[in-house]
Scaffold this active site. Structure first.
Site, PDB file in Angstrom:
ATOM      1  N   HIS A  69      11.417  26.652  36.384  1.00  0.00           N
ATOM      2  CA  HIS A  69      12.230  26.019  37.418  1.00  0.00           C
ATOM      3  C   HIS A  69      13.246  27.034  37.931  1.00  0.00           C
ATOM      4  CE1 HIS A  69      14.792  23.428  39.621  1.00  0.00           C
ATOM      5  NE2 HIS A  69      15.739  23.345  38.707  1.00  0.00           N
ATOM      6  N   ASN A 123      17.704  26.274  44.527  1.00  0.00           N
ATOM      7  CA  ASN A 123      17.150  25.249  43.642  1.00  0.00           C
ATOM      8  C   ASN A 123      16.581  24.113  44.496  1.00  0.00           C
ATOM      9  OD1 ASN A 123      16.662  23.157  41.877  1.00  0.00           O
ATOM     10  ND2 ASN A 123      18.631  23.288  40.823  1.00  0.00           N
ATOM     11  N   CYS A 136      15.012  17.792  38.500  1.00  0.00           N
ATOM     12  CA  CYS A 136      14.394  19.123  38.570  1.00  0.00           C
ATOM     13  C   CYS A 136      13.199  19.262  37.629  1.00  0.00           C
ATOM     14  CB  CYS A 136      15.422  20.197  38.276  1.00  0.00           C
ATOM     15  SG  CYS A 136      16.803  20.174  39.412  1.00  0.00           S
TER      16      CYS A 136
HETATM   17  N1  ACO Z   1      32.033  30.624  45.198  1.00  0.00           N
HETATM   18  C1  ACO Z   1      33.061  31.233  44.610  1.00  0.00           C
HETATM   19  N2  ACO Z   1      33.612  30.780  43.456  1.00  0.00           N
HETATM   20  C2  ACO Z   1      33.071  29.688  42.902  1.00  0.00           C
HETATM   21  C3  ACO Z   1      31.989  29.006  43.483  1.00  0.00           C
HETATM   22  C4  ACO Z   1      31.473  29.513  44.684  1.00  0.00           C
HETATM   23  N3  ACO Z   1      30.423  28.949  45.324  1.00  0.00           N
HETATM   24  N4  ACO Z   1      31.680  27.950  42.709  1.00  0.00           N
HETATM   25  C5  ACO Z   1      32.517  27.963  41.668  1.00  0.00           C
HETATM   26  N5  ACO Z   1      33.375  29.010  41.789  1.00  0.00           N
HETATM   27  C6  ACO Z   1      34.439  29.412  40.884  1.00  0.00           C
HETATM   28  C7  ACO Z   1      34.933  28.291  40.021  1.00  0.00           C
HETATM   29  O1  ACO Z   1      35.883  27.530  40.703  1.00  0.00           O
HETATM   30  C8  ACO Z   1      35.518  29.035  38.853  1.00  0.00           C
HETATM   31  O2  ACO Z   1      36.790  29.466  39.192  1.00  0.00           O
HETATM   32  P1  ACO Z   1      38.016  29.440  38.134  1.00  0.00           P
HETATM   33  O3  ACO Z   1      37.556  30.335  37.020  1.00  0.00           O
HETATM   34  O4  ACO Z   1      39.134  29.967  38.909  1.00  0.00           O
HETATM   35  O5  ACO Z   1      38.115  28.006  37.712  1.00  0.00           O
HETATM   36  C9  ACO Z   1      34.642  30.290  38.736  1.00  0.00           C
HETATM   37  O6  ACO Z   1      33.937  30.392  39.984  1.00  0.00           O
HETATM   38  C10 ACO Z   1      33.658  30.286  37.615  1.00  0.00           C
HETATM   39  O7  ACO Z   1      33.003  29.039  37.545  1.00  0.00           O
HETATM   40  P2  ACO Z   1      31.928  28.766  36.429  1.00  0.00           P
HETATM   41  O8  ACO Z   1      31.509  27.346  36.546  1.00  0.00           O
HETATM   42  O9  ACO Z   1      32.390  29.236  35.119  1.00  0.00           O
HETATM   43  O10 ACO Z   1      30.744  29.737  36.898  1.00  0.00           O
HETATM   44  P3  ACO Z   1      29.365  29.956  36.196  1.00  0.00           P
HETATM   45  O11 ACO Z   1      29.193  31.377  35.888  1.00  0.00           O
HETATM   46  O12 ACO Z   1      29.121  28.965  35.082  1.00  0.00           O
HETATM   47  O13 ACO Z   1      28.350  29.603  37.366  1.00  0.00           O
HETATM   48  C11 ACO Z   1      26.952  27.830  38.122  1.00  0.00           C
HETATM   49  C12 ACO Z   1      28.354  28.326  37.957  1.00  0.00           C
HETATM   50  C13 ACO Z   1      26.196  28.778  39.020  1.00  0.00           C
HETATM   51  C14 ACO Z   1      26.999  26.441  38.758  1.00  0.00           C
HETATM   52  C15 ACO Z   1      26.254  27.765  36.745  1.00  0.00           C
HETATM   53  O14 ACO Z   1      27.100  27.079  35.851  1.00  0.00           O
HETATM   54  C16 ACO Z   1      24.916  27.065  36.788  1.00  0.00           C
HETATM   55  O15 ACO Z   1      23.973  27.573  37.345  1.00  0.00           O
HETATM   56  N6  ACO Z   1      24.805  25.905  36.113  1.00  0.00           N
HETATM   57  C17 ACO Z   1      23.537  25.188  36.074  1.00  0.00           C
HETATM   58  C18 ACO Z   1      23.325  24.366  37.305  1.00  0.00           C
HETATM   59  C19 ACO Z   1      21.903  23.872  37.369  1.00  0.00           C
HETATM   60  O16 ACO Z   1      20.993  24.579  37.028  1.00  0.00           O
HETATM   61  N7  ACO Z   1      21.664  22.639  37.776  1.00  0.00           N
HETATM   62  C20 ACO Z   1      20.298  22.189  37.825  1.00  0.00           C
HETATM   63  C21 ACO Z   1      20.170  20.775  37.749  1.00  0.00           C
HETATM   64  S1  ACO Z   1      20.456  20.029  39.301  1.00  0.00           S
HETATM   65  C22 ACO Z   1      19.511  18.602  39.309  1.00  0.00           C
HETATM   66  O17 ACO Z   1      18.855  18.250  38.374  1.00  0.00           O
HETATM   67  C23 ACO Z   1      19.534  17.747  40.531  1.00  0.00           C
END
Ligand code: ACO
Length: 326
Positions: free
Chosen positions: A253, A283, A113
């Site tokens: 980004h 993304n 990214c």
């Molecule tokens: N729908 C519903 N529930 C979901 C989903 C979904 N799509 N995905 C995860 N959950 C659930 C999880 O299972 C978890 O449930 P639990 O509490 O029962 O275990 C709950 O939602 C919370 O999960 P978290 O991981 O704590 O959620 P968070 O608020 O951290 O959001 C997210 C997750 C959106 C992935 C966030 O962590 C994020 O944006 N991280 C950065 C990702 C990123 O920017 N990557 C870029 C690099 S990619 C590259 O370089 C190729």
């Protein structure tokens, strides 16, 4: 001083729109969850005949047209991608052939990214050193072909797209790429991986990884991103001798609206000076920043002379920022 001046922009995304609602029928998720946690409403998803190079070629042609540069005048093509058409040849070579840039060298830059940030840094350095005069810089990714569509924690996040910038040597030193920073921490490599298809787990080999698509430790990446985005911005501004108040447009980004907002808060940049399109594209990895720059320019939010700050982070872990006088 010789600088790399942006003289044209281009972009291309697949025509197919996949809404959050549509994803509800694929995995156990909801429009509300995706919107609240990420700010994404919809994303573009490539069809079977679309590839990274097919998107990049369209974006490249538009950037060339807008800058009125003939493909034969190009001397370097730099493509930031981690989802190229194939491990080799490079996607940049496919673009070089596709646009008829017969006098250009071509290279891919693998910085996920942050691929566009790194690519612009490479191209602008080549221009500043006198090695190149006319560079085409493209960011493109097609992560929807690399995700596991049964994994709700990753498949809702990504979309496909390409953005291209034509950058040319300018002897008038006040406009162009002013400063770039490129940073990495390979000890965090395990946090975002797509391990199949390389020398560790060859696609044809017997020893295959159990994962069906890219794997990501979302909360770990989130924590890293919040710090990394702000750090890279402060560093590039500091090294160039500017402050955040002087930034006319911040084009971060587009991974997650909450990550963007935390960087914005740390820098103290008001909403009207922050570009956001994560709601429409998700993304798009390497495509995200040049698509943002394209839309900002085409909608009149970015004008010649504006000070633009871009920042990206991704798998590697890598991160970095560019400061550009548009
Ligand atoms: N729908 C519903 N529930 C979901 C989903 C979904 N799509 N995905 C995860 N959950 C659930 C999880 O299972 C978890 O449930 P639990 O509490 O029962 O275990 C709950 O939602 C919370 O999960 P978290 O991981 O704590 O959620 P968070 O608020 O951290 O959001 C997210 C997750 C959106 C992935 C966030 O962590 C994020 O944006 N991280 C950065 C990702 C990123 O920017 N990557 C870029 C690099 S990619 C590259 O370089 C190729």
């Amino acid at each position: 001083m010789r600088r790399a001046l942006v003289t044209g922009v281009g972009m291309q995304v697949p025509s197919r729109i996949v809404t959050n609602k549509e994803l509800e029928s694929l995995v156990d998720t909801s429009d509300e969850w995706i919107l609240q946690r990420t700010g994404i409403r919809e994303r573009r998803v490539a069809g079977p005949d679309e590839t990274a190079s097919s998107l990049a070629i369209v974006a490249a042609k538009e950037a060339l047209d807008r800058s009125q540069v003939h493909p034969e005048e190009l001397d370097i093509i730099v493509v930031g991608t981690v989802t190229g058409d194939m491990p080799f040849p490079s996607t940049s070579c496919l673009v070089q052939a596709g646009i008829g840039a017969v006098n250009a060298g071509a290279m891919d830059v693998g910085a996920a990214c942050a691929g566009f940030i790194y690519s612009l840094c490479v191209a602008s350095s080549l221009i500043e050193s006198g090695q190149s005069r006319n560079a085409l810089v493209i960011g493109v990714d097609m992560l929807t072909k690399f995700v596991d569509w049964t994994d709700r924690s990753t498949c809702v996040l990504f979309g496909d797209g390409a953005g291209a910038l034509m950058v040319q040597a300018s002897e008038n030193g006040d406009r162009g790429v002013l400063k770039t920073v490129m940073l990495a921490d390979g000890t965090g490599a395990r946090h975002i991986e797509y391990p199949v298809g390389g020398s560790k787990y060859p696609a044809s080999g017997e020893q295959r990884t159990p994962a069906k698509g890219l794997t990501m430790n979302g909360s770990e990446v989130y924590r890293f991103a919040v710090t990394a985005m702000g750090d890279a911005c402060c560093r590039v501004l500091d090294e160039a001798g500017y402050s955040a108040e002087e930034v006319d447009l911040f084009v971060p980004h587009q991974a997650n609206l909450r990550i963007i907002q935390s960087a914005q808060k740390r820098l103290g940049i008001p909403d009207e000076r922050v570009f956001v399109n994560v709601d429409r594209f998700g993304n798009t990895s390497g495509g995200s920043i040049p698509i943002g720059l394209y839309e900002a320019e085409r909608s009149g939010r970015l004008k010649p002379g504006d000070l633009v700050l871009t920042v990206g982070f991704g798998a590697g872990l890598v991160w970095g920022a560019n400061l550009i006088r548009w």
